[in-house]
Design a protein around this motif. Structure first.
Motif, PDB file in Angstrom:
ATOM      1  N   HIS A  76       0.834  -1.211   0.000  1.00 44.60           N
ATOM      2  CA  HIS A  76       0.000   0.000   0.000  1.00 44.60           C
ATOM      3  C   HIS A  76       0.865   1.255   0.000  1.00 44.60           C
ATOM      4  O   HIS A  76       0.598   2.200  -0.744  1.00 44.60           O
ATOM      5  N   PHE A  77       1.903   1.261   0.804  1.00 46.95           N
ATOM      6  CA  PHE A  77       2.782   2.437   0.889  1.00 46.95           C
ATOM      7  C   PHE A  77       3.435   2.733  -0.458  1.00 46.95           C
ATOM      8  O   PHE A  77       3.577   3.885  -0.849  1.00 46.95           O
ATOM      9  N   MET A  78       3.835   1.687  -1.185  1.00 44.46           N
ATOM     10  CA  MET A  78       4.555   1.860  -2.445  1.00 44.46           C
ATOM     11  C   MET A  78       3.607   1.976  -3.653  1.00 44.46           C
ATOM     12  O   MET A  78       4.046   1.903  -4.792  1.00 44.46           O
ATOM     13  N   ARG A  79       2.340   2.222  -3.404  1.00 42.95           N
ATOM     14  CA  ARG A  79       1.346   2.346  -4.471  1.00 42.95           C
ATOM     15  C   ARG A  79       1.658   3.538  -5.380  1.00 42.95           C
ATOM     16  O   ARG A  79       2.448   4.405  -5.044  1.00 42.95           O
ATOM     17  N   ASP A  80       0.976   3.583  -6.509  1.00 41.06           N
ATOM     18  CA  ASP A  80       1.043   4.740  -7.402  1.00 41.06           C
ATOM     19  C   ASP A  80       0.220   5.836  -6.741  1.00 41.06           C
ATOM     20  O   ASP A  80      -1.014   5.782  -6.726  1.00 41.06           O
ATOM     21  N   TRP A  81       0.878   6.812  -6.189  1.00 41.84           N
ATOM     22  CA  TRP A  81       0.181   7.870  -5.443  1.00 41.84           C
ATOM     23  C   TRP A  81      -0.678   8.746  -6.351  1.00 41.84           C
ATOM     24  O   TRP A  81      -1.615   9.387  -5.881  1.00 41.84           O
ATOM     25  N   ARG A  82      -0.379   8.749  -7.653  1.00 40.58           N
ATOM     26  CA  ARG A  82      -1.182   9.568  -8.576  1.00 40.58           C
ATOM     27  C   ARG A  82      -2.558   8.969  -8.823  1.00 40.58           C
ATOM     28  O   ARG A  82      -3.538   9.685  -8.968  1.00 40.58           O
TER      29      ARG A  82
END
Length: 189
Positions: A76-82
């Motif tokens: 979840h932390f390394m998700r695509d934040w965009r």
């Protein structure tokens, strides 16, 4: 007699994990693959995101076992934040990041610039920069772009390359290092 707590971990392993959060210990793991020699019996990952303001500092592996809830948090932390898309992050990439961080002997967390990238995000970044690969390993959850304020790009790249476990890209002009679990190779300056 060994007491087992939920999740199949021994009481000793769980107590060890809690102790490791208070004291940074780096026991050696002599029979591990070369790139994990710095990993110890406990593996920890520390990162923050300037984009989302989120931070993680967690033990994700104890005595040969990945901790499912911790790994889920890393995904979840390394998700695509965009786009907020979450993808499975290859455990080998997480291990390389943790081993390199341990070799650098820093308490500062990594700044995550890019983990997983959705196809839309990768296409957008490619339209803005020739340095973004069409078939980037970021699309597969197998790469991370990272920065440390207390270490140079060169120091970080040397630590990651010492793992001999994947690709290491030096981006000195942008002050970050790319780490992935693809073929062993190095590039950049």
């Amino acid at each position: 007699m060994t007491d087992t707590v939920s999740g199949g971990f021994t009481r000793r392993a769980l107590l060890g994990a809690f102790a490791a959060t208070a004291v940074t210990a780096a026991p050696t793991f002599a029979n591990a693959a070369g790139f994990l020699r710095g990993g110890g019996d406990i593996r920890r990952i520390k990162m923050y995101s300037g984009r989302t303001g989120e931070r993680i500092d967690m033990i994700y592996w104890i005595e040969g076992d990945y901790i499912a809830d911790a790994i889920k948090e890393v995904h979840h932390f390394m998700r695509d934040w965009r786009t907020d898309d979450v993808k499975y992050i290859d455990l080998r990439t997480i291990d390389i990041m943790a081993a390199a961080h341990n070799m650098l002997d820093v308490s500062e967390p990594y700044m995550l610039l890019s983990g997983y990238r959705s196809p839309q995000t990768n296409a957008m970044l490619r339209s803005r920069s020739s340095g973004v690969a069409k078939n980037s390993l970021h699309l597969k959850g197998q790469a991370a772009d990272l920065r440390l304020n207390s270490r140079s790009v060169s120091q970080m790249a040397r630590a990651a390359a010492a793992c001999q476990a994947g690709g290491v890209g030096r981006y000195s002009g942008s002050n970050f290092v790319h780490m992935d679990c693809g073929p062993v190779r190095v590039w950049g300056g």
